[in-house]
Design a protein around this motif. Structure first.
Motif, PDB file in Angstrom:
ATOM      1  N   VAL A  36      24.260  31.392  43.962  1.00  0.00           N
ATOM      2  CA  VAL A  36      23.000  31.964  43.462  1.00  0.00           C
ATOM      3  C   VAL A  36      22.842  33.469  43.741  1.00  0.00           C
ATOM      4  CG1 VAL A  36      20.474  31.846  43.524  1.00  0.00           C
ATOM      5  CG2 VAL A  36      21.813  29.739  43.567  1.00  0.00           C
ATOM      6  N   LEU A  37      22.984  33.887  45.024  1.00  0.00           N
ATOM      7  CA  LEU A  37      22.716  35.291  45.366  1.00  0.00           C
ATOM      8  C   LEU A  37      23.809  36.231  44.847  1.00  0.00           C
ATOM      9  CD1 LEU A  37      21.318  34.830  48.986  1.00  0.00           C
ATOM     10  CD2 LEU A  37      20.054  35.060  46.839  1.00  0.00           C
ATOM     11  N   ASN A  38      23.420  37.498  44.632  1.00  0.00           N
ATOM     12  CA  ASN A  38      24.359  38.479  44.059  1.00  0.00           C
ATOM     13  C   ASN A  38      25.612  38.658  44.892  1.00  0.00           C
ATOM     14  OD1 ASN A  38      22.084  38.759  42.527  1.00  0.00           O
ATOM     15  ND2 ASN A  38      21.844  40.968  42.817  1.00  0.00           N
ATOM     16  N   HIS A  39      25.437  38.743  46.224  1.00  0.00           N
ATOM     17  CA  HIS A  39      26.614  39.021  47.052  1.00  0.00           C
ATOM     18  C   HIS A  39      27.592  37.842  47.031  1.00  0.00           C
ATOM     19  CE1 HIS A  39      23.984  37.111  50.166  1.00  0.00           C
ATOM     20  NE2 HIS A  39      25.105  36.730  50.723  1.00  0.00           N
ATOM     21  N   VAL A  40      27.044  36.643  46.893  1.00  0.00           N
ATOM     22  CA  VAL A  40      27.914  35.449  46.835  1.00  0.00           C
ATOM     23  C   VAL A  40      28.738  35.475  45.545  1.00  0.00           C
ATOM     24  CG1 VAL A  40      27.960  32.942  46.869  1.00  0.00           C
ATOM     25  CG2 VAL A  40      26.196  34.167  48.164  1.00  0.00           C
ATOM     26  N   LEU A  41      28.058  35.772  44.434  1.00  0.00           N
ATOM     27  CA  LEU A  41      28.763  35.851  43.146  1.00  0.00           C
ATOM     28  C   LEU A  41      29.846  36.931  43.194  1.00  0.00           C
ATOM     29  CD1 LEU A  41      26.362  34.073  42.371  1.00  0.00           C
ATOM     30  CD2 LEU A  41      26.084  35.415  40.278  1.00  0.00           C
ATOM     31  N   MET A  42      29.506  38.042  43.824  1.00  0.00           N
ATOM     32  CA  MET A  42      30.459  39.158  43.896  1.00  0.00           C
ATOM     33  C   MET A  42      31.708  38.776  44.693  1.00  0.00           C
ATOM     34  SD  MET A  42      29.908  42.971  45.379  1.00  0.00           S
ATOM     35  CE  MET A  42      30.139  42.426  47.072  1.00  0.00           C
ATOM     36  N   HIS A  43      31.515  38.092  45.836  1.00  0.00           N
ATOM     37  CA  HIS A  43      32.686  37.686  46.633  1.00  0.00           C
ATOM     38  C   HIS A  43      33.639  36.808  45.809  1.00  0.00           C
ATOM     39  CE1 HIS A  43      29.977  38.071  50.461  1.00  0.00           C
ATOM     40  NE2 HIS A  43      30.440  39.242  50.063  1.00  0.00           N
ATOM     41  N   GLN A  44      33.075  36.019  44.926  1.00  0.00           N
ATOM     42  CA  GLN A  44      33.928  35.112  44.149  1.00  0.00           C
ATOM     43  C   GLN A  44      34.750  35.832  43.083  1.00  0.00           C
ATOM     44  OE1 GLN A  44      34.690  32.168  44.864  1.00  0.00           O
ATOM     45  NE2 GLN A  44      33.035  31.338  46.126  1.00  0.00           N
ATOM     46  N   THR A  45      34.412  37.106  42.791  1.00  0.00           N
ATOM     47  CA  THR A  45      35.172  37.799  41.740  1.00  0.00           C
ATOM     48  C   THR A  45      36.633  38.004  42.117  1.00  0.00           C
ATOM     49  OG1 THR A  45      34.525  39.995  42.554  1.00  0.00           O
ATOM     50  CG2 THR A  45      33.152  39.006  40.808  1.00  0.00           C
ATOM     51  N   ILE A  46      36.985  37.723  43.366  1.00  0.00           N
ATOM     52  CA  ILE A  46      38.395  37.737  43.762  1.00  0.00           C
ATOM     53  C   ILE A  46      39.208  36.818  42.821  1.00  0.00           C
ATOM     54  CG2 ILE A  46      38.110  35.851  45.457  1.00  0.00           C
ATOM     55  CD1 ILE A  46      40.306  38.721  46.316  1.00  0.00           C
ATOM     56  N   ILE A  47      38.572  35.751  42.359  1.00  0.00           N
ATOM     57  CA  ILE A  47      39.260  34.795  41.470  1.00  0.00           C
ATOM     58  C   ILE A  47      39.669  35.479  40.169  1.00  0.00           C
ATOM     59  CG2 ILE A  47      39.063  32.615  40.202  1.00  0.00           C
ATOM     60  CD1 ILE A  47      36.801  31.793  42.130  1.00  0.00           C
ATOM     61  N   GLY A  48      38.681  36.083  39.514  1.00  0.00           N
ATOM     62  CA  GLY A  48      38.953  36.716  38.226  1.00  0.00           C
ATOM     63  C   GLY A  48      39.805  37.965  38.351  1.00  0.00           C
ATOM     64  N   GLN A  49      39.637  38.680  39.462  1.00  0.00           N
ATOM     65  CA  GLN A  49      40.469  39.875  39.684  1.00  0.00           C
ATOM     66  C   GLN A  49      41.940  39.495  39.722  1.00  0.00           C
ATOM     67  OE1 GLN A  49      38.378  42.556  39.174  1.00  0.00           O
ATOM     68  NE2 GLN A  49      39.010  43.495  41.109  1.00  0.00           N
ATOM     69  N   GLU A  50      42.241  38.408  40.420  1.00  0.00           N
ATOM     70  CA  GLU A  50      43.624  37.933  40.454  1.00  0.00           C
ATOM     71  C   GLU A  50      44.062  37.448  39.071  1.00  0.00           C
ATOM     72  OE1 GLU A  50      43.774  36.195  45.076  1.00  0.00           O
ATOM     73  OE2 GLU A  50      44.116  34.852  43.380  1.00  0.00           O
ATOM     74  N   ALA A  51      43.165  36.695  38.418  1.00  0.00           N
ATOM     75  CA  ALA A  51      43.526  36.103  37.120  1.00  0.00           C
ATOM     76  C   ALA A  51      43.840  37.180  36.085  1.00  0.00           C
ATOM     77  CB  ALA A  51      42.401  35.186  36.627  1.00  0.00           C
ATOM     78  N   LEU A  52      43.109  38.304  36.165  1.00  0.00           N
ATOM     79  CA  LEU A  52      43.364  39.428  35.253  1.00  0.00           C
ATOM     80  C   LEU A  52      44.816  39.886  35.363  1.00  0.00           C
ATOM     81  CD1 LEU A  52      40.474  42.055  35.424  1.00  0.00           C
ATOM     82  CD2 LEU A  52      41.500  41.061  33.376  1.00  0.00           C
ATOM     83  N   VAL A  53      45.259  40.098  36.588  1.00  0.00           N
ATOM     84  CA  VAL A  53      46.637  40.563  36.819  1.00  0.00           C
ATOM     85  C   VAL A  53      47.627  39.499  36.365  1.00  0.00           C
ATOM     86  CG1 VAL A  53      48.268  41.355  38.579  1.00  0.00           C
ATOM     87  CG2 VAL A  53      45.838  41.923  38.800  1.00  0.00           C
ATOM     88  N   GLN A  54      47.301  38.237  36.641  1.00  0.00           N
ATOM     89  CA  GLN A  54      48.214  37.152  36.271  1.00  0.00           C
ATOM     90  C   GLN A  54      48.320  36.991  34.760  1.00  0.00           C
ATOM     91  OE1 GLN A  54      46.069  34.587  39.044  1.00  0.00           O
ATOM     92  NE2 GLN A  54      47.990  34.013  40.044  1.00  0.00           N
ATOM     93  N   MET A  55      47.195  37.123  34.054  1.00  0.00           N
ATOM     94  CA  MET A  55      47.238  37.030  32.591  1.00  0.00           C
ATOM     95  C   MET A  55      48.069  38.177  32.022  1.00  0.00           C
ATOM     96  SD  MET A  55      45.653  34.257  31.622  1.00  0.00           S
ATOM     97  CE  MET A  55      45.694  34.563  29.855  1.00  0.00           C
ATOM     98  N   GLU A  56      47.912  39.329  32.644  1.00  0.00           N
ATOM     99  CA  GLU A  56      48.701  40.488  32.214  1.00  0.00           C
ATOM    100  C   GLU A  56      50.190  40.198  32.403  1.00  0.00           C
ATOM    101  OE1 GLU A  56      48.535  45.140  33.491  1.00  0.00           O
ATOM    102  OE2 GLU A  56      46.660  43.999  33.589  1.00  0.00           O
ATOM    103  N   LYS A  57      50.540  39.610  33.564  1.00  0.00           N
ATOM    104  CA  LYS A  57      51.940  39.258  33.816  1.00  0.00           C
ATOM    105  C   LYS A  57      52.442  38.245  32.803  1.00  0.00           C
ATOM    106  CE  LYS A  57      52.665  40.372  38.630  1.00  0.00           C
ATOM    107  NZ  LYS A  57      53.386  40.082  39.877  1.00  0.00           N
ATOM    108  N   ALA A  58      51.544  37.375  32.358  1.00  0.00           N
ATOM    109  CA  ALA A  58      51.920  36.370  31.360  1.00  0.00           C
ATOM    110  C   ALA A  58      51.982  36.994  29.963  1.00  0.00           C
ATOM    111  CB  ALA A  58      50.936  35.205  31.374  1.00  0.00           C
ATOM    112  N   GLY A  59      51.596  38.272  29.868  1.00  0.00           N
ATOM    113  CA  GLY A  59      51.604  38.949  28.575  1.00  0.00           C
ATOM    114  C   GLY A  59      50.528  38.431  27.640  1.00  0.00           C
ATOM    115  N   ASP A  60      49.407  38.040  28.199  1.00  0.00           N
ATOM    116  CA  ASP A  60      48.372  37.391  27.393  1.00  0.00           C
ATOM    117  C   ASP A  60      46.989  37.870  27.851  1.00  0.00           C
ATOM    118  OD1 ASP A  60      47.612  35.669  25.376  1.00  0.00           O
ATOM    119  OD2 ASP A  60      48.750  33.986  26.189  1.00  0.00           O
ATOM    120  N   LEU A  61      45.996  37.640  27.031  1.00  0.00           N
ATOM    121  CA  LEU A  61      44.611  37.946  27.393  1.00  0.00           C
ATOM    122  C   LEU A  61      43.761  36.819  26.822  1.00  0.00           C
ATOM    123  CD1 LEU A  61      42.812  40.278  28.667  1.00  0.00           C
ATOM    124  CD2 LEU A  61      42.327  40.917  26.296  1.00  0.00           C
ATOM    125  N   PRO A  62      42.841  36.266  27.615  1.00  0.00           N
ATOM    126  CA  PRO A  62      42.064  35.141  27.073  1.00  0.00           C
ATOM    127  C   PRO A  62      41.096  35.565  25.964  1.00  0.00           C
ATOM    128  CG  PRO A  62      41.291  35.714  29.278  1.00  0.00           C
ATOM    129  CD  PRO A  62      42.509  36.542  29.024  1.00  0.00           C
TER     130      PRO A  62
END
Lengths: 454, 454
Positions: free
Chosen positions: B230-256
């Motif tokens: 719910v809180l902003n700081h909690v949501l922000m901490h979770q962006t580690i997931i998408g930050q990693e996924a961005l790099v991984q999608m790039e490595k896969a040569g793809d973008l969702p």
């Protein structure tokens, strides 16, 4: 930031299993017919296993190629991570360097799918429609259910009735992957019906479940049977663990002085240790490989090396192994995967010839070590894995006392997510020491009329 | 052999969390005091949270550096793997390419430790001795127990009494990491005693558990409170997931083309989706981000955008959010993590402004999809994760019907090892559809006397 995990890419999944038989100075003795007590050949196994697995069972080739289809399935969770246990080292205040190979990342949560997938593949290749097996605690049944589902083979699991009721989540895991799970004894086999006629309330046993699964396979041409440990081909499939660990240790710029793994039938231990034993054979290294067994079922440390049956009923071929006697009933410890009276043939011969060591731990020591491990490293280990953790604790303390830095590698063979009841009992003080007395072992062995090894 | 997993090394663990507030055209509206209904500043949160988290809660900085100590703990399980779902694509016979980010490899089995570890770290920095929290299904309580143990902070978890008894293994997991777990309502807080006096057999609720945890923290200077979504700081901490996924999608040569995640309070969804939404804001991309919620608790698809309380009792500040009303009682579905009446402030504003989409699924559709996923990909998903799987199935079928190849990425936020009872109920045909009627929503909202958003 210190590196914790040494990881490999899918391309680095090993291409071969290692068959230690090729390197053993004393080859394993042959199995004997349960009736005639004469040596039997591979053809005797044909009703139960596909030919390719029988060939592997008796193979003396050093390397066996892993089929691409199997490597492809392995890539669902392999290569598994190798961890440097920085937190644990700090907690134990030891000069030892501790590494662990974590097999709990597999879908069923243990090392068991390494062989389940290979076995399902070879059965599929030979047109098998259905595979039967037994399971106690459920790790093996889960792994085979997972593997059969992927290769579109029916899976029938005979689960010891008392476990079936005590561990419903393991059963549900198997169901989720499409397997049929029966509470053994059932009324669907002669063996089961016989037991039920004598004792309708029988809680079942691994011995009975094996009899049911084997009977089902023997009576149906399209059905085969599968075993999760003990046999040579099973041990060989597990060497994927140590093959990966070798490369990972190299990447870490290190080599273990000591390799530790839990010991049930031998596949967990063989999986990690055999590729390191190869370095002893091939390169004159001197790596100590230690098998960790429960003191309630101490076949390696207190059993004898003798021909014995693989099952309780005495239907299987006689195998030359360290055994407590096939009628030995271990205390009901939570590490169900280690409650087996005998040791695999290859591991037994290696112990006999002093190439490996064994050590026994009481369950209280194991859970104390397991909880400390969970608090340091995060992962809650399966009760079986706690035995290896306990050995590592002993060796790490010894290193501290002696003031020497040893490098220790162990097999964290699975997580404890389905074993929290065991931790509950531990926290509640319900677990007791299960030291087997010399008289109990004596009594169990006294009943044996199987051939002695000269 | 096709590549399945796109993995990163520990060195590639992102160095920053992404704060989407910096990029939002319409900034979130301020919280209001529950009594005066006037806007409140960050100082109002000081009794409950450490200053650094309060700063993060109101920060408009685009990037917030992840402390080295937090990245070090992250390396116990991060970076998590990104999977290409080859088997699933084949099973669905879809031209869509499906990827999933798997957060179940964390020690507690979900994405929750991403913020638990950060929160424990900042509390430790400010000398906090004890953290309290509430938990329902147990995912959040487990994650905070794990994190507090590592930073040597006491952890007290108020677990909804009915869950405490229904999910003993979750409780034991928390105990193993050293946390104290109470069945809420307890007799240790005023809030708990009041409830017990009225109803000694109260099964508890998340609202009551929050009140107990907050009261405990408010009354003790060395104790703080922690929230898992719910809180902003909690949501922000979770962006580690998408930050990693961005790099991984790039490595896969793809973008969702499409990003999907389950939606409870918003942290699961924000974690994966926000870094991809950044591409929409920064680079003019047009990635659809879809939040998957249960049709039994459809705040995003059928709720209203209005100020409401975060808890049932009405003690928290009033937050501008999509809500079904703080008295709304969702049906007792197994996806306990999604049974929350409101949506986080930031996610609500983004939905209001049409930057994201939402879709609702009945639990039967979710479990059907989850079982199919388990049979294709091996991993048995948590019931919460099944909601995202259901959305992916819909989009993959749509791609097939339209004959277009879409790239879909979803958050497999956790495994179902502690939720097998849910699968048991599903297999036994015990799960029913829980469609909320318009009248029920009307009735829940009619009671609200909170400020309307103009």
């Amino acid at each position: 930031m210190q590196e914790r995990k040494i990881t490999l890419t899918e391309k680095e999944i090993p291409e071969n299993w290692y068959n230690i038989v090729a390197d053993m100075p004393n080859k394993p003795l042959p199995p004997l017919h349960p009736g005639t007590k004469e040596p039997i050949g591979p053809e005797a196994l044909a009703p139960l296993f596909p030919m390719e697995l029988i060939k592997q069972e008796v193979s003396a080739e050093k390397w066996v190629a892993i089929p691409e289809e199997v490597r492809d399935v392995y890539s669902m969770w392999r290569p598994t991570p190798l961890y440097r246990a920085h937190n644990l080292e700090k907690m134990l205040d030891t000069p030892a360097k501790i590494y662990y190979k974590y097999e709990g990342v597999s879908p069923s949560g243990s090392h068991k799918p390494n062989t389940a997938v290979a076995q399902a593949f070879y059965n599929k290749q030979e047109g098998v429609k259905r595979i039967t097996t037994e399971t106690g605690a459920g790790q093996w049944g889960s792994a085979l259910s997972f593997a059969c589902n992927l290769f579109d083979i029916e899976c029938e699991v005979y689960m010891v009735k008392i476990s079936y009721h005590q561990k419903p989540y393991r059963k549900l895991m198997m169901n989720t992957w499409g397997a049929k799970v029966f509470a053994s004894p059932t009324d669907q086999t002669d063996a089961g019906r016989k037991i039920l006629a004598e004792n309708p309330d029988s809680p079942g046993s691994l011995g009975i479940a094996i009899s049911e699964a084997v009977e089902r396979a023997a009576k149906d041409e399209q059905t085969k049977y599968s075993l999760g440990s003990v046999l040579n081909h099973v041990l060989m499939h597990q060497t994927i663990i140590g093959q990966e660990a070798l490369v990972q240790m190299e990447k870490a710029g290190d080599l273990p002085d000591i390799v530790v793994a839990p010991f049930g039938g031998g596949s967990n231990f063989a999986g990690l240790a055999f590729p390191f034993l190869r370095l002893n054979f091939d390169e004159g290294k001197n790596i100590r490989c230690i098998a960790s067994e429960p003191s309630s079922c101490p076949k390696l440390t207190r059993g004898i090396f003798r021909y014995d049956f693989g099952d309780t009923v005495g239907m299987t071929p006689l195998l030359p192994m360290y055994t407590l006697g096939h009628n030995f009933v271990p205390a009901p410890i939570h590490a169900g995967g280690l409650r087996y009276h005998g040791a695999g043939v290859v591991v037994s011969q290696l112990l006999k010839d002093n190439y490996i060591e064994a050590v026994a731990h009481d369950q209280l020591e194991c859970f104390e070590a397991g909880v400390a491990f969970a608090r340091a490293e995060g992962i809650i280990p399966a009760p079986e894995a706690n035995h290896a953790v306990a050995t590592v604790f002993r060796e790490a303390k010894k290193a501290k006392e002696e003031g020497v830095s040893k490098t220790i590698l162990f097999n964290l063979c699975g997580h404890g997510n389905f074993d929290m009841k065991a931790y509950e009992d531990y926290f509640a003080g319900k677990l007791v020491k299960h030291e087997v007395t010399a008289e109990e072992i004596q009594a169990s062995l006294a009943g044996l009329d199987t051939p002695v090894i000269g």
